[in-house]
Design a protein around this motif. Sequence first.
Motif, PDB file in Angstrom:
ATOM      1  N   GLN A  19       3.299 -12.257 -13.310  1.00 46.69           N
ATOM      2  CA  GLN A  19       2.683 -10.961 -13.656  1.00 46.69           C
ATOM      3  C   GLN A  19       3.003  -9.861 -12.645  1.00 46.69           C
ATOM      4  OE1 GLN A  19       0.948 -10.455 -16.636  1.00 46.69           O
ATOM      5  NE2 GLN A  19       1.601 -12.537 -17.112  1.00 46.69           N
ATOM      6  N   GLU A  20       4.220  -9.897 -12.081  1.00 47.77           N
ATOM      7  CA  GLU A  20       4.624  -8.885 -11.112  1.00 47.77           C
ATOM      8  C   GLU A  20       4.934  -7.573 -11.836  1.00 47.77           C
ATOM      9  OE1 GLU A  20       7.805 -10.182  -8.582  1.00 47.77           O
ATOM     10  OE2 GLU A  20       6.787 -12.065  -8.091  1.00 47.77           O
ATOM     11  N   LYS A  25       8.259  -3.887 -15.242  1.00 47.94           N
ATOM     12  CA  LYS A  25       8.940  -2.590 -15.397  1.00 47.94           C
ATOM     13  C   LYS A  25      10.421  -2.800 -15.709  1.00 47.94           C
ATOM     14  CE  LYS A  25       9.976   1.754 -13.129  1.00 47.94           C
ATOM     15  NZ  LYS A  25      10.045   2.504 -11.890  1.00 47.94           N
ATOM     16  N   ILE A  26      11.053  -3.716 -15.016  1.00 47.39           N
ATOM     17  CA  ILE A  26      12.472  -4.000 -15.259  1.00 47.39           C
ATOM     18  C   ILE A  26      12.672  -4.491 -16.691  1.00 47.39           C
ATOM     19  CG2 ILE A  26      14.372  -5.571 -14.678  1.00 47.39           C
ATOM     20  CD1 ILE A  26      13.308  -5.448 -11.730  1.00 47.39           C
ATOM     21  N   PHE A  27      11.859  -5.450 -17.106  1.00 52.55           N
ATOM     22  CA  PHE A  27      11.975  -5.992 -18.461  1.00 52.55           C
ATOM     23  C   PHE A  27      11.739  -4.897 -19.496  1.00 52.55           C
ATOM     24  CE2 PHE A  27      10.405  -8.126 -22.275  1.00 52.55           C
ATOM     25  CZ  PHE A  27      11.427  -9.039 -22.481  1.00 52.55           C
ATOM     26  N   TYR A  28      10.736  -4.067 -19.270  1.00 52.18           N
ATOM     27  CA  TYR A  28      10.430  -2.961 -20.167  1.00 52.18           C
ATOM     28  C   TYR A  28      11.628  -2.016 -20.282  1.00 52.18           C
ATOM     29  CZ  TYR A  28       8.295   1.293 -21.980  1.00 52.18           C
ATOM     30  OH  TYR A  28       8.018   2.411 -22.726  1.00 52.18           O
ATOM     31  N   GLU A  29      12.154  -1.601 -19.153  1.00 50.73           N
ATOM     32  CA  GLU A  29      13.275  -0.647 -19.163  1.00 50.73           C
ATOM     33  C   GLU A  29      14.526  -1.229 -19.804  1.00 50.73           C
ATOM     34  OE1 GLU A  29      13.512   0.497 -15.043  1.00 50.73           O
ATOM     35  OE2 GLU A  29      11.909   1.991 -15.267  1.00 50.73           O
ATOM     36  N   GLN A  30      14.733  -2.534 -19.655  1.00 51.81           N
ATOM     37  CA  GLN A  30      15.902  -3.178 -20.252  1.00 51.81           C
ATOM     38  C   GLN A  30      15.795  -3.289 -21.774  1.00 51.81           C
ATOM     39  OE1 GLN A  30      16.097  -7.004 -18.317  1.00 51.81           O
ATOM     40  NE2 GLN A  30      17.277  -6.218 -16.589  1.00 51.81           N
ATOM     41  N   ASN A  31      14.574  -3.300 -22.308  1.00 54.83           N
ATOM     42  CA  ASN A  31      14.385  -3.632 -23.714  1.00 54.83           C
ATOM     43  C   ASN A  31      13.702  -2.578 -24.574  1.00 54.83           C
ATOM     44  OD1 ASN A  31      15.324  -6.565 -23.906  1.00 54.83           O
ATOM     45  ND2 ASN A  31      14.014  -6.571 -22.096  1.00 54.83           N
ATOM     46  N   VAL A  32      13.098  -1.570 -23.983  1.00 53.75           N
ATOM     47  CA  VAL A  32      12.277  -0.645 -24.758  1.00 53.75           C
ATOM     48  C   VAL A  32      13.068   0.068 -25.864  1.00 53.75           C
ATOM     49  CG1 VAL A  32      12.484   1.325 -23.176  1.00 53.75           C
ATOM     50  CG2 VAL A  32      10.459   1.091 -24.668  1.00 53.75           C
ATOM     51  N   LYS A  33      14.263   0.521 -25.585  1.00 56.30           N
ATOM     52  CA  LYS A  33      15.039   1.241 -26.604  1.00 56.30           C
ATOM     53  C   LYS A  33      15.403   0.321 -27.769  1.00 56.30           C
ATOM     54  CE  LYS A  33      17.020   4.743 -23.581  1.00 56.30           C
ATOM     55  NZ  LYS A  33      18.235   5.260 -22.967  1.00 56.30           N
ATOM     56  N   ILE A  54       4.431  -0.684 -27.894  1.00 53.19           N
ATOM     57  CA  ILE A  54       3.524  -0.754 -26.743  1.00 53.19           C
ATOM     58  C   ILE A  54       2.624  -1.981 -26.857  1.00 53.19           C
ATOM     59  CG2 ILE A  54       1.549   0.375 -25.624  1.00 53.19           C
ATOM     60  CD1 ILE A  54       2.988   3.071 -26.351  1.00 53.19           C
ATOM     61  N   LYS A  55       2.049  -2.189 -28.042  1.00 52.43           N
ATOM     62  CA  LYS A  55       1.201  -3.365 -28.247  1.00 52.43           C
ATOM     63  C   LYS A  55       2.007  -4.648 -28.067  1.00 52.43           C
ATOM     64  CE  LYS A  55      -2.072  -1.122 -31.329  1.00 52.43           C
ATOM     65  NZ  LYS A  55      -2.556  -1.022 -32.711  1.00 52.43           N
ATOM     66  N   ALA A  56       3.247  -4.645 -28.537  1.00 54.97           N
ATOM     67  CA  ALA A  56       4.101  -5.832 -28.396  1.00 54.97           C
ATOM     68  C   ALA A  56       4.367  -6.128 -26.926  1.00 54.97           C
ATOM     69  CB  ALA A  56       5.408  -5.641 -29.156  1.00 54.97           C
ATOM     70  N   PHE A  57       4.678  -5.102 -26.134  1.00 56.46           N
ATOM     71  CA  PHE A  57       4.908  -5.338 -24.704  1.00 56.46           C
ATOM     72  C   PHE A  57       3.653  -5.892 -24.035  1.00 56.46           C
ATOM     73  CE2 PHE A  57       8.857  -2.775 -24.770  1.00 56.46           C
ATOM     74  CZ  PHE A  57       9.647  -3.589 -23.979  1.00 56.46           C
ATOM     75  N   CYS A  58       2.494  -5.386 -24.423  1.00 59.11           N
ATOM     76  CA  CYS A  58       1.243  -5.930 -23.861  1.00 59.11           C
ATOM     77  C   CYS A  58       1.113  -7.409 -24.196  1.00 59.11           C
ATOM     78  CB  CYS A  58       0.045  -5.149 -24.392  1.00 59.11           C
ATOM     79  SG  CYS A  58      -0.058  -3.465 -23.749  1.00 59.11           S
ATOM     80  N   LYS A  59       1.412  -7.771 -25.431  1.00 56.31           N
ATOM     81  CA  LYS A  59       1.339  -9.179 -25.839  1.00 56.31           C
ATOM     82  C   LYS A  59       2.393 -10.017 -25.124  1.00 56.31           C
ATOM     83  CE  LYS A  59      -0.779  -8.544 -30.326  1.00 56.31           C
ATOM     84  NZ  LYS A  59      -0.679  -8.680 -31.769  1.00 56.31           N
ATOM     85  N   ILE A  60       3.576  -9.461 -24.966  1.00 55.32           N
ATOM     86  CA  ILE A  60       4.651 -10.182 -24.268  1.00 55.32           C
ATOM     87  C   ILE A  60       4.214 -10.504 -22.846  1.00 55.32           C
ATOM     88  CG2 ILE A  60       6.974  -9.917 -23.274  1.00 55.32           C
ATOM     89  CD1 ILE A  60       7.613  -8.204 -25.866  1.00 55.32           C
ATOM     90  N   PHE A  61       3.722  -9.502 -22.132  1.00 54.44           N
ATOM     91  CA  PHE A  61       3.333  -9.711 -20.742  1.00 54.44           C
ATOM     92  C   PHE A  61       2.107 -10.617 -20.625  1.00 54.44           C
ATOM     93  CE2 PHE A  61       5.431  -5.372 -19.981  1.00 54.44           C
ATOM     94  CZ  PHE A  61       6.660  -5.970 -19.757  1.00 54.44           C
TER      95      PHE A  61
END
Length: 188
Positions: A19-20, A25-33, A54-61
């Motif tokens: 949970q770093e 942030k790295i994973f988000y930036e690599q995949n958000v687009k 946004i909800k998907a990223f919350c669930k992913i993390f």
Amino acid sequence: MKILFNNKKEDLLSRLKKQEPAAQKIFYEQNVKRFLSVSKSYVSDIYQAEDCVIKAFCKIFKSIETFRSEGNLEGWARRIVVNECLNFIKSHKTVFYIDDINPAVLEEFHDEITDFDFNAQELLDQLPDAYRMVFNLYVIEGCSHQEISETLDISLAVSKTQLFRAKEKLRKIYFQQQKNLKNEYSEI
């Protein structure tokens, strides 16, 4: 504040499982687009598509611990994005399925309607939600009609019908766009 990682052997997945925030942030930036593009192919309104991402990223993390490294992390995360979009659409009950075409007709036209070239996102945006969902699940996600019928809680025949209609509508839209372009050029 920039965080440096002491152990270079730690990969992104292990850092995500800890949970770093920097890894997230790295994973988000690599995949958000890419994930927004996926979401937009299911949910036509850009703001609703962004909410799904946004909800998907919350669930992913939140559920990263459940990822077992049996496949690709991005593929696993993409599936969460797709599921979030499907849940959004189901919860808003904006999709209606109509089952009034003979499924035998679908097989006859299947080969004919699968091999045309188009600007996917522009055309997909013009499809009704029901058509777009089945088309995306079948063509883009590679789901079978059985999987689609179970995922969307529809019959096998409805899944095939919606795919057929989506392809027919895409074909009509595509050829109309081509005709309009041809007319524009002939007027010049």
